[in-house]
Motif scaffolding. Structure first.
Motif, PDB file in Angstrom:
ATOM      1  N   ARG A  61      33.929  34.608  92.852  1.00 36.82           N
ATOM      2  CA  ARG A  61      33.478  33.235  92.686  1.00 36.82           C
ATOM      3  C   ARG A  61      33.092  32.964  91.232  1.00 36.82           C
ATOM      4  O   ARG A  61      32.881  33.888  90.435  1.00 36.82           O
ATOM      5  CB  ARG A  61      32.276  32.945  93.598  1.00 36.82           C
ATOM      6  CG  ARG A  61      32.536  33.170  95.072  1.00 36.82           C
ATOM      7  CD  ARG A  61      33.605  32.245  95.641  1.00 36.82           C
ATOM      8  NE  ARG A  61      33.203  30.848  95.595  1.00 36.82           N
ATOM      9  CZ  ARG A  61      32.552  30.220  96.575  1.00 36.82           C
ATOM     10  NH1 ARG A  61      32.254  30.880  97.695  1.00 36.82           N
ATOM     11  NH2 ARG A  61      32.247  28.935  96.467  1.00 36.82           N
ATOM     12  N   LYS A  64      29.797  26.574  88.481  1.00 38.04           N
ATOM     13  CA  LYS A  64      30.182  25.223  88.084  1.00 38.04           C
ATOM     14  C   LYS A  64      29.919  25.027  86.591  1.00 38.04           C
ATOM     15  O   LYS A  64      28.922  25.492  86.051  1.00 38.04           O
ATOM     16  CB  LYS A  64      29.368  24.192  88.875  1.00 38.04           C
ATOM     17  CG  LYS A  64      29.605  22.747  88.459  1.00 38.04           C
ATOM     18  CD  LYS A  64      28.744  21.790  89.271  1.00 38.04           C
ATOM     19  CE  LYS A  64      28.899  20.344  88.800  1.00 38.04           C
ATOM     20  NZ  LYS A  64      28.073  19.407  89.592  1.00 38.04           N
ATOM     21  N   LYS A  81      35.299  17.456  97.612  1.00 34.31           N
ATOM     22  CA  LYS A  81      36.233  18.517  97.981  1.00 34.31           C
ATOM     23  C   LYS A  81      37.462  18.507  97.078  1.00 34.31           C
ATOM     24  O   LYS A  81      37.860  17.453  96.576  1.00 34.31           O
ATOM     25  CB  LYS A  81      36.692  18.348  99.431  1.00 34.31           C
ATOM     26  CG  LYS A  81      35.570  18.433 100.454  1.00 34.31           C
ATOM     27  CD  LYS A  81      36.108  18.215 101.858  1.00 34.31           C
ATOM     28  CE  LYS A  81      34.994  18.296 102.897  1.00 34.31           C
ATOM     29  NZ  LYS A  81      35.511  18.072 104.272  1.00 34.31           N
ATOM     30  N   GLN A 113      40.122  28.881  94.609  1.00 35.07           N
ATOM     31  CA  GLN A 113      38.676  28.902  94.844  1.00 35.07           C
ATOM     32  C   GLN A 113      37.909  28.915  93.525  1.00 35.07           C
ATOM     33  O   GLN A 113      36.908  28.190  93.367  1.00 35.07           O
ATOM     34  CB  GLN A 113      38.310  30.142  95.668  1.00 35.07           C
ATOM     35  CG  GLN A 113      36.821  30.314  95.913  1.00 35.07           C
ATOM     36  CD  GLN A 113      36.260  29.301  96.865  1.00 35.07           C
ATOM     37  OE1 GLN A 113      36.500  29.365  98.070  1.00 35.07           O
ATOM     38  NE2 GLN A 113      35.493  28.338  96.350  1.00 35.07           N
ATOM     39  N   ALA A 116      38.032  25.438  91.982  1.00 34.57           N
ATOM     40  CA  ALA A 116      37.144  24.529  92.714  1.00 34.57           C
ATOM     41  C   ALA A 116      35.691  24.792  92.342  1.00 34.57           C
ATOM     42  O   ALA A 116      34.902  23.838  92.170  1.00 34.57           O
ATOM     43  CB  ALA A 116      37.355  24.689  94.216  1.00 34.57           C
ATOM     44  N   ASP A 117      35.315  26.052  92.203  1.00 34.78           N
ATOM     45  CA  ASP A 117      33.945  26.404  91.815  1.00 34.78           C
ATOM     46  C   ASP A 117      33.584  25.791  90.469  1.00 34.78           C
ATOM     47  O   ASP A 117      32.516  25.182  90.313  1.00 34.78           O
ATOM     48  CB  ASP A 117      33.787  27.921  91.735  1.00 34.78           C
ATOM     49  CG  ASP A 117      33.750  28.602  93.096  1.00 34.78           C
ATOM     50  OD1 ASP A 117      33.548  27.904  94.107  1.00 34.78           O
ATOM     51  OD2 ASP A 117      33.919  29.832  93.134  1.00 34.78           O
ATOM     52  N   GLU A 122      34.124  21.634  96.754  1.00 33.66           N
ATOM     53  CA  GLU A 122      34.375  22.538  97.872  1.00 33.66           C
ATOM     54  C   GLU A 122      35.881  22.791  97.983  1.00 33.66           C
ATOM     55  O   GLU A 122      36.679  21.858  97.957  1.00 33.66           O
ATOM     56  CB  GLU A 122      33.864  21.915  99.167  1.00 33.66           C
ATOM     57  CG  GLU A 122      34.129  22.755 100.406  1.00 33.66           C
ATOM     58  CD  GLU A 122      33.752  22.041 101.695  1.00 33.66           C
ATOM     59  OE1 GLU A 122      34.253  22.443 102.770  1.00 33.66           O
ATOM     60  OE2 GLU A 122      32.980  21.061 101.624  1.00 33.66           O
ATOM     61  N   ALA A 124      39.104  23.134  99.729  1.00 33.62           N
ATOM     62  CA  ALA A 124      39.601  22.649 101.021  1.00 33.62           C
ATOM     63  C   ALA A 124      41.094  22.925 101.141  1.00 33.62           C
ATOM     64  O   ALA A 124      41.930  22.089 100.765  1.00 33.62           O
ATOM     65  CB  ALA A 124      39.322  21.154 101.162  1.00 33.62           C
TER      66      ALA A 124
END
Length: 333
Positions: A61, A64, A81, A113, A116-117, A122, A124
């Protein structure tokens, strides 16, 4: 860019750890997950890297980055999302169903992922067929696609791209094939070859066949299959003499099945240009710049390397993400 069926994958891929030889997938295609013995505790007797095939992935992960998240278009950020499109059938080690036959896992999902992080959204995931990935992105249904999509000049008319891997294609033949190497158009003259419809490798294959015909050589007989599992059966039965597809999955299949060989690789953009795999989004929707900056963030902080190492794809790493670089040339009319 297609793979063994999800149902077959669920049966073959237990227990949820598989040993993937570290050097095997340095370049890209589509595989079958179980060794011929039917006991998929390891892909090879050689030392390897344990790959978690279960739905609980404990993905790498990222944090942000507010300055990048602020650049996400309001229409995308509104629901919190990031809608990411994938081919649901999948192609290990890129994207494929986990042992629950539902959860998508692989290098592509892990990279999506991370992005998106960084964007503060989120993740999706959405699934569809290969062909519909493009239609759904064009319509805005999917905000971005991470699915081994090669940058091409034609695609750049409709989509924007932020690169994240090099694109290597591979030639797969049965283990007992008399074919020793495929490196030039003449090597495939008169062969029965399978390739994915609508893919960049199909364009390369058609160009090679055109050169052969112009030189007075036998034409290629091209056979199309919807699923990679069907390609493998065709190779075993002799209906197909060679398969041309993304090299990572081909190498993965060879590592775990042992009943075929890799006899050549090629750039996905042809002989004069290194092909590049990229995140694809609708042209001029404002998302490509934050996608590019998010990718460069995870490249710089090492999370990108962790993902590629996890799936044996270190050889496909790029030093930086680029927006809309030169792609596979347009097909001549």
């Amino acid at each position: 860019m297609r793979a063994v069926s999800a149902r077959a994958l669920a049966v073959l891929a237990r227990p949820a750890l598989l040993l993937l030889p570290l050097a095997v997938v340095a370049c890209g295609a589509e595989p079958e997950l179980a060794p011929k013995s039917g006991t998929p505790t390891s892909a090879s007797t050689a030392p390897g890297q344990a790959i978690n095939l279960g739905p609980e992935q404990n993905r790498v992960r990222a944090e942000k980055v507010a300055a990048i998240a602020a650049q996400v278009p309001a229409a995308v950020a509104e629901d919190g999302k990031l809608s990411v499109g994938f081919n649901g059938e999948g192609a290990p080690p890129l994207v494929f169903p986990a042992t629950d036959n539902t959860t998508l896992i692989g290098a592509e999902t892990d990279l999506a992922q991370l992005v998106a992080d960084v964007l503060g959204l989120e993740f999706a995931p959405q699934t569809t067929s290969w062909e519909n990935l493009f239609l759904a992105t064009k319509s805005g249904k999917y905000e971005v696609v991470f699915n081994n999509v090669t940058v091409t000049e034609e695609r750049k008319d409709t989509y924007d791209f932020a690169t994240y891997r090099i694109d290597q294609l591979g030639w797969q033949v049965p283990a007992g094939s008399p074919i020793k190497a495929i490196a030039a158009p003449a090597d495939i003259a008169g062969l029965r070859v399978s390739v994915g419809s609508g893919t960049n490798q199909e364009k390369v294959l058609l160009d090679w066949d055109k050169q052969n015909r112009a030189a007075g050589l036998k034409p290629v007989e091209i056979l199309y299959y919807q699923k990679y599992g069907d390609v493998l059966l065709a190779l075993k039965s002799g209906r197909v003499q060679a398969y041309f597809g993304p090299n990572p999955a081909i190498a993965y299949n060879i590592a775990v099945s042992g009943d075929s060989r890799l006899v050549g690789t090629a750039s996905g953009a042809g002989p004069s240009l290194q092909g590049l795999i990229a995140a694809m989004t609708k042209k001029d929707n404002g998302l490509v710049k934050p996608l590019n900056e998010a990718l460069n963030t995870v490249i710089e902080n090492g999370r990108y390397k962790e993902v590629l190492d996890r799936w044996g794809l270190a050889g496909e790493a790029i030093p930086e993400s680029r927006i809309n670089p030169p792609g596979l040339p347009r097909q001549a009319e």
